[in-house]
Design a protein around this motif. Structure first.
Motif, mmCIF file in Angstrom:
data_model
loop_
_atom_site.group_PDB
_atom_site.id
_atom_site.type_symbol
_atom_site.label_atom_id
_atom_site.label_comp_id
_atom_site.label_asym_id
_atom_site.label_seq_id
_atom_site.Cartn_x
_atom_site.Cartn_y
_atom_site.Cartn_z
ATOM 1 N N GLU A 131 5.561 -2.300 10.988
ATOM 2 C CA GLU A 131 4.848 -2.637 12.222
ATOM 3 C C GLU A 131 3.661 -3.569 11.920
ATOM 4 O O GLU A 131 3.434 -4.566 12.603
ATOM 5 N N PRO A 177 0.821 -1.215 0.000
ATOM 6 C CA PRO A 177 0.000 0.000 0.000
ATOM 7 C C PRO A 177 0.856 1.266 0.000
ATOM 8 O O PRO A 177 1.780 1.401 0.793
ATOM 9 N N ASN A 178 0.519 2.181 -0.896
ATOM 10 C CA ASN A 178 1.297 3.402 -1.064
ATOM 11 C C ASN A 178 1.131 4.400 0.062
ATOM 12 O O ASN A 178 2.006 5.205 0.313
ATOM 13 N N MET A 179 -0.022 4.370 0.715
ATOM 14 C CA MET A 179 -0.329 5.448 1.635
ATOM 15 C C MET A 179 0.029 5.139 3.091
ATOM 16 O O MET A 179 -0.444 5.809 3.989
ATOM 17 N N LEU A 180 0.847 4.120 3.298
ATOM 18 C CA LEU A 180 1.343 3.889 4.651
ATOM 19 C C LEU A 180 2.796 4.340 4.728
ATOM 20 O O LEU A 180 3.505 4.358 3.721
ATOM 21 N N LYS A 181 3.231 4.690 5.945
ATOM 22 C CA LYS A 181 4.633 5.040 6.129
ATOM 23 C C LYS A 181 5.440 3.763 6.316
ATOM 24 O O LYS A 181 4.899 2.746 6.765
ATOM 25 N N GLU A 231 5.094 2.260 9.629
ATOM 26 C CA GLU A 231 3.749 1.708 9.869
ATOM 27 C C GLU A 231 3.572 0.350 9.209
ATOM 28 O O GLU A 231 3.014 -0.572 9.796
#
Lengths: 250, 292
Positions: free
Chosen positions: B97, B87-91, B94
């Protein structure tokens, strides 16, 4: 595990303004344009204001919108990026993955109501009994579940680039034809013939009934229609999912 | 004890294409193994069978003696697949984790990030990573569960020389923890730097399975080309060449000792023009291996 996955799904959606801003703000923009001008007018022969009636419409619209879009787009995207392949290789049970998406969509839908209800209260001067607010909220959240199936089916049947277009082509015309923007009586004759068979129309009736507006069918019939659509949508989604499994993972 | 990963007489057919034609291999715990072969040889298919991402058409695949789809088996495995996005929109921190949470005894988040050399990018969104950084993120996700076996499908593909070298060091660092590593690669030198065992796959069959030194000695390091209209095959008798093609006076030799080959040819009085010596690529190496 479920909690963490749900949180991640939520953050993912939240950070896409094209999704989060439109699903939170578009309903109140529509409400402002269509609902406010005549909010205090009474519906013919009743005590229900147009503001309340249109709140019912927009509650249904925004919640189903979240379901169809969040599922359709995230599933199509993940297929496009082959994230599903990587997830398959992790020990995360697929059911947790799916549940996390469902919970996220329902949470997001609830959030749209948190924005819409106060807006209608303030800007549209909508005054409902406490139990009416509550009935409207739980009905639209519960009734949105069949649309998860629809979003899922579209996500599996369309490509990552076409998903948004396909969903817009299905969802927006259906919302119009179901009388969510303009009362059914203003629609062309042929569309009026079709609308009773649309899932959003049945869903809309539940919303209008919750705010006290008159509806043509009784609540139970509408629920039964929605259950039927739910079964059909989930069956299509399951078929599409299996078809993909057969192609990718056999 | 059950091997870490095993294929028994595995075949795989995609429609009319037979990607694997009866591959058997057994990888023990603690081994570092490279699967070497050209594109389309069946490397990725082998890994997919071992991971349960594909089912063998016939034969058997297992992880730790279990079905590869068993969640217990999967929780002991880390994977880096080709071109599988996240997913592109996670850091970065994150998503590491999140993936840690899938495994029963993961390594600390920051350690996984450090192993991949992504400390400086820990707060960046995945979509803002460069290609090489993305590749390192996939590595972090593969190791964060503290797996017993790490599968890496072409981990250095698309990296420049420097990036590839530092990446290989990271894989080595993980292998030094005593873990099993299975990687696929196009590059013999990569296999040589990392693995104690090289399995060479070509057109769906295992054509060699040996320590890298043995494979290297079989594979010609240099390609020698020249024009010699008078050359006969018998002029080459006794020379250390692994493969020869002669066509219309144009000669191509594969050899590990180009200098001594050329010296002997001069001594034998062969007239040579248009001499060209270059490093043999994998295609040449396979010609050499399969002609044995």
């Amino acid at each position: 595990m479920l909690l963490r996955q749900t949180w991640a799904e939520f953050v993912k959606l939240w950070r896409v303004p094209a999704f989060s801003a439109t699903s939170l703000l578009l309903p109140i923009v529509f409400y402002a344009f269509i609902g406010i001008g005549q909010a205090s007018q009474k519906l013919q022969g009743t005590n229900v204001t147009f503001g309340a009636y249109f709140l019912g419409s927009m509650a249904v619209y925004s919640v189903a919108n979240v379901m169809v879009f969040s599922f359709g787009i995230s599933v199509a995207n993940e297929r496009g990026m082959k994230t599903d392949l990587l997830m398959r290789a992790t020990p995360l049970p697929p059911i947790v993955y799916l549940l996390a998406k469902c919970i996220t969509a329902i949470a997001f839908a609830a959030l749209t109501l948190v924005v819409l209800f106060p807006f209608a209260y303030i800007a549209g001067a909508v005054r409902l009994e406490a139990d009416q607010w509550f009935t409207l909220a739980y009905r639209v959240l519960l009734g949105s579940i069949p649309f998860i199936g629809l979003g899922f089916a579209v996500g599996y049947l369309s490509g990552p680039n076409s998903a948004v277009a396909v969903i817009n082509l299905i969802y927006l015309p259906m919302a119009f034809a179901s009388g969510l923007f303009f009362p059914k009586q203003l629609l062309p004759e042929i569309v009026q013939q079709i609308s009773p068979y649309l899932p959003l129309y049945r869903f809309g009736q539940l919303g209008w009934d919750a705010v006290g507006a008159p509806t043509s069918e009784n609540v139970t019939t509408n629920w039964l229609y929605l259950v039927g659509y739910g079964v059909a949508f989930f069956a299509i989604a399951a078929w599409a999912y299996r078809r993909e499994e057969g192609r990718k993972f056999s | 004890m059950a091997p870490a990963a095993e294929l028994v007489e595995a075949t795989k057919r995609y429609g009319a294409v037979e990607a694997l034609k009866g591959v058997s291999l057994r990888i023990e715990l603690g081994e570092v193994v490279a699967m070497l072969g050209p594109n389309g040889a069946g490397k990725t298919t082998s890994i997919s069978l071992l991971l349960g991402l594909r089912k063998p058409t016939s034969g058997k695949a297992s992880l730790f003696g279990l079905d590869p789809n068993d969640l217990d088996a999967r929780s002991r495995v880390g994977v880096m697949l080709q071109e599988s996005g996240v997913p592109n929109m996670l850091k970065v921190r994150e998503i590491v984790e999140l993936f840690r949470g899938y495994y029963p005894s993961p390594m600390p988040r920051d350690r996984a990030i450090a192993m991949a050399g992504l400390e400086e990018k820990a707060g960046a969104l995945v979509k803002d990573l460069s290609g090489g950084q993305r590749q390192r993120l996939y590595f972090a996700l593969a190791v964060c569960g503290n797996p017993d076996v790490l599968f890496l499908d072409e981990p250095t593909v698309g990296m420049d020389v420097e990036g590839r070298r530092s990446f290989i060091d990271r894989i080595k660092e993980f292998a030094q923890l005593g873990r099993t590593v299975v990687l696929t690669t196009h590059y013999l030198e990569e296999a040589d730097q990392l693995a104690k065992r090289v399995i060479v796959i070509d057109r769906g069959v295992v054509i060699a399975d040996a320590p890298p030194a043995v494979i290297k000695s079989k594979v010609a390091g240099k390609r020698v080309r020249f024009v010699a209209p008078d050359l006969h095959e018998k002029n080459l008798d006794g020379l250390p060449v692994t493969a020869v093609t002669i066509k219309d006076g144009r000669v191509q030799l594969l050899t590990n000792e180009p200098e001594s080959v050329l010296r002997d040819l001069f001594l034998r009085g062969v007239e040579i023009s248009d001499l060209e010596v270059s490093g043999a690529d994998l295609e040449d190496a396979f010609i050499a291996l399969t002609s044995h």
